[in-house]
Design a protein around this motif. Structure first.
Motif, mmCIF file in Angstrom:
data_model
loop_
_atom_site.group_PDB
_atom_site.id
_atom_site.type_symbol
_atom_site.label_atom_id
_atom_site.label_comp_id
_atom_site.label_asym_id
_atom_site.label_seq_id
_atom_site.Cartn_x
_atom_site.Cartn_y
_atom_site.Cartn_z
ATOM 1 N N LEU A 51 0.834 -0.845 0.144
ATOM 2 C CA LEU A 51 0.081 -0.018 0.026
ATOM 3 C C LEU A 51 0.922 1.055 0.029
ATOM 4 N N SER A 52 0.900 2.288 -0.801
ATOM 5 C CA SER A 52 1.464 3.463 -1.138
ATOM 6 C C SER A 52 0.708 4.502 -1.364
ATOM 7 N N ASN A 57 3.550 -3.193 8.442
ATOM 8 C CA ASN A 57 3.129 -1.871 8.376
ATOM 9 C C ASN A 57 2.741 -1.368 7.171
ATOM 10 N N ASN A 58 2.883 -1.544 5.947
ATOM 11 C CA ASN A 58 2.562 -1.148 4.866
ATOM 12 C C ASN A 58 2.328 -2.309 3.901
ATOM 13 N N THR A 59 2.369 -3.352 4.081
ATOM 14 C CA THR A 59 2.419 -4.626 3.204
ATOM 15 C C THR A 59 1.347 -5.576 3.986
ATOM 16 N N TYR A 73 -3.265 4.126 7.034
ATOM 17 C CA TYR A 73 -2.756 2.931 6.306
ATOM 18 C C TYR A 73 -3.206 1.506 7.364
ATOM 19 N N ASP A 74 -3.014 1.707 8.556
ATOM 20 C CA ASP A 74 -3.380 0.342 9.140
ATOM 21 C C ASP A 74 -4.744 0.208 9.192
ATOM 22 N N THR A 114 -1.236 8.281 0.253
ATOM 23 C CA THR A 114 -1.970 8.694 1.214
ATOM 24 C C THR A 114 -3.493 8.357 0.963
ATOM 25 N N LEU A 126 -5.166 -1.420 5.484
ATOM 26 C CA LEU A 126 -4.637 -2.711 5.602
ATOM 27 C C LEU A 126 -5.420 -3.862 6.508
#
Length: 481
Positions: free
Chosen positions: A156-157, A212-214, A187-188, A159, A191
């Motif tokens: 995830l990238s 965190n972002n994956t 983000y959290d 904003t 996800l």
């Protein structure tokens, strides 16, 4: 008849079977228990001292004999007895006392002893003797079973802007419930929603792990890794959610968090020379923060099959030896293009040698040298670059058949011998041997007997050429570089 007298200054001419009128001065018909010495003249042949009989009711015909000198007070005589249709045997005696030594065998090691005297080569360095058998074809370890596309990583990238951000994931042709971002989502939250909706799909054997972002997906069905297909899209322009399955275009696409041991192929360009595999090393050896390092293609062999490679005879204590397989260093990075197996794989090793802090093998017309200072390592440390300590693997590159069978180190380099040619392997500018500055050049084209190894006599190298009617001895002198 008038008496004829002649003064003979010495008898250093040796034995001659020619008639008396053709003999040179100083030659004799027969020399019994004598030894012509250039310094002391004709002297009595040195005697021998009987120590003991070697073995009891044992025949050593066609055995390969060798000598081991540990110190001035610890020396051994050994032999490899012929296999005789099965496996051979090693007998060793203390050369000073005649005591029969104890020789034990590591698991499966004795199976390497096949053949007769001419099939073996013995190289001794300190307390270890490396035994090569030119009947054994060197093999690589089997390629492991590897199933592609059994893992996937969602990244995830950007904003989260508003409710127009929508996220979709399709697995094996089935789409999950769409995730729509709220204004206050981060983000959290996004996800977590994606993780929840993927789990709700109940894909057999699929494990979902959020970082965190994956999000990492892994599929195992019935204990076997199982492939699956996956696509995704997200954000206003469908570019905020991306996925890869074990392959990325460049290192910048690797996630900063993952699980320990995660392997990914980095393509870089269309050339296979700059493609490499990276493995994630977690700080806690489990998952989360960590770093990426080079690793081996998981579908390729880890290295050499040591049952087919030269074995070692180790002197573990006084009059005690063990013959065992050598633990060769595995290939840890690259693949068959960027870090290929040494050229002796699939061929036979004729002789082992030690030079310039490297262990070397002769195989066909190739010379293979190990890593500098790491004698049992024949693989590069990196698939991306070459360092001076990396292995050296060169061919004689001659248009004539050149099966190398002997080697002698010299100040100028390695002198290599084949049946019809002699070569020198050296580095430019008289420097250390490295993969980039080492070359092999032809120095002569004399016929040589392959059954008699060349001998280094100080500054002279001697070798034998035999024909049905006579034998010649050639001497090679070094003349600078």
């Amino acid at each position: 008849m008038t008496a004829i007298t002649q003064r003979v200054e010495n008898y250093l001419g040796g034995v001659s079977k020619q008639s008396d009128d053709k003999k040179l001065t100083g030659q004799v018909k027969e020399c019994i228990n004598g030894y012509p010495d250039p310094t002391f003249g004709l002297v009595k042949r040195p005697g021998f001292k009987w120590i003991s009989n070697l073995g009891t009711n044992t025949t050593y015909d066609s055995a390969k004999w060798f000598f081991i000198a540990r110190t001035s007070t610890e020396r051994y005589i050994g032999c490899i007895k012929p296999a005789g249709g099965g496996t051979g045997d090693i007998d060793i005696w203390n050369a000073d006392t005649g005591v029969a030594c104890t020789v034990t065998y590591g698991t499966g090691a004795q199976a390497y002893l096949t053949g007769a005297r001419d099939n073996y080569d013995v190289l001794t360095v300190q307390d270890t003797s490396i035994i090569s058998n030119n009947l054994q074809t060197v093999a690589k370890a089997a390629d492991p079973t590897y199933v592609e596309k059994t893992r996937a990583t969602l990244i995830l990238s950007g904003t989260v802007t508003s409710s127009i951000d929508k996220y979709n994931v399709t697995i094996n042709g089935s789409a999950m419930t769409e995730v729509v971002a709220d204004t206050n989502d981060d983000y959290d939250a996004i996800l977590t929603d994606i993780e929840t909706n993927i789990n709700a799909m109940s894909v057999t054997g699929l494990t979902v792990t959020k970082f965190n972002n994956t999000i990492n997906l892994s599929r195992v069905v019935g204990g076997t890794r199982t492939a699956f297909t996956i696509t995704c899209k997200g954000g206003p322009d469908n570019s905020k959610l991306k996925v890869f399955q074990e392959v990325v275009d460049n290192v910048g696409e690797l996630p900063i968090q993952s699980f320990h041991g995660h392997k990914v192929k980095v393509i870089n360009t269309n050339s296979d020379k700059d493609t490499y595999w990276a493995e994630f090393v977690a700080a806690d050896n489990t998952s989360g923060e960590g770093y990426w390092t080079e690793t081996l293609d998981p579908s390729k062999s880890t290295g050499l099959d040591n049952t087919t490679m030269p074995h070692e005879l180790v002197n573990t204590s006084l009059n005690t030896f063990i013959f065992q397989k050598i633990t060769y260093v595995n290939r840890s990075v690259g693949d068959d293009a960027t870090n290929s197996h040494p050229t002796f794989v699939g061929s036979k090793i004729e002789q082992a040698f030690f030079h310039d802090n490297r262990l070397g093998f002769l195989s066909g017309d190739n010379v293979c040298l190990s890593q500098a200072g790491d004698y049992y390592n024949f693989y590069h440390v990196s698939a991306l670059t070459i360092v001076d300590s990396d292995p050296i693997d060169l061919s004689t590159s001659t248009i004539r058949p050149a099966a190398l069978h002997a080697v002698l180190p010299s100040t100028q380099g390695l002198v290599l011998f084949s049946k019809n040619q002699q070569f020198i392997m050296s580095a430019t500018n008289n420097s250390k041997l490295t993969p980039t500055n080492t070359t092999i050049r032809t120095i002569s084209n004399y016929e040589m007997d392959t059954a008699v190894d060349p001998v280094d006599s100080g500054s002279i190298i001697n070798f034998i050429s035999k024909t049905p009617s006579y034998t010649r001895t050639f001497s090679m002198y070094t003349r600078g570089q």
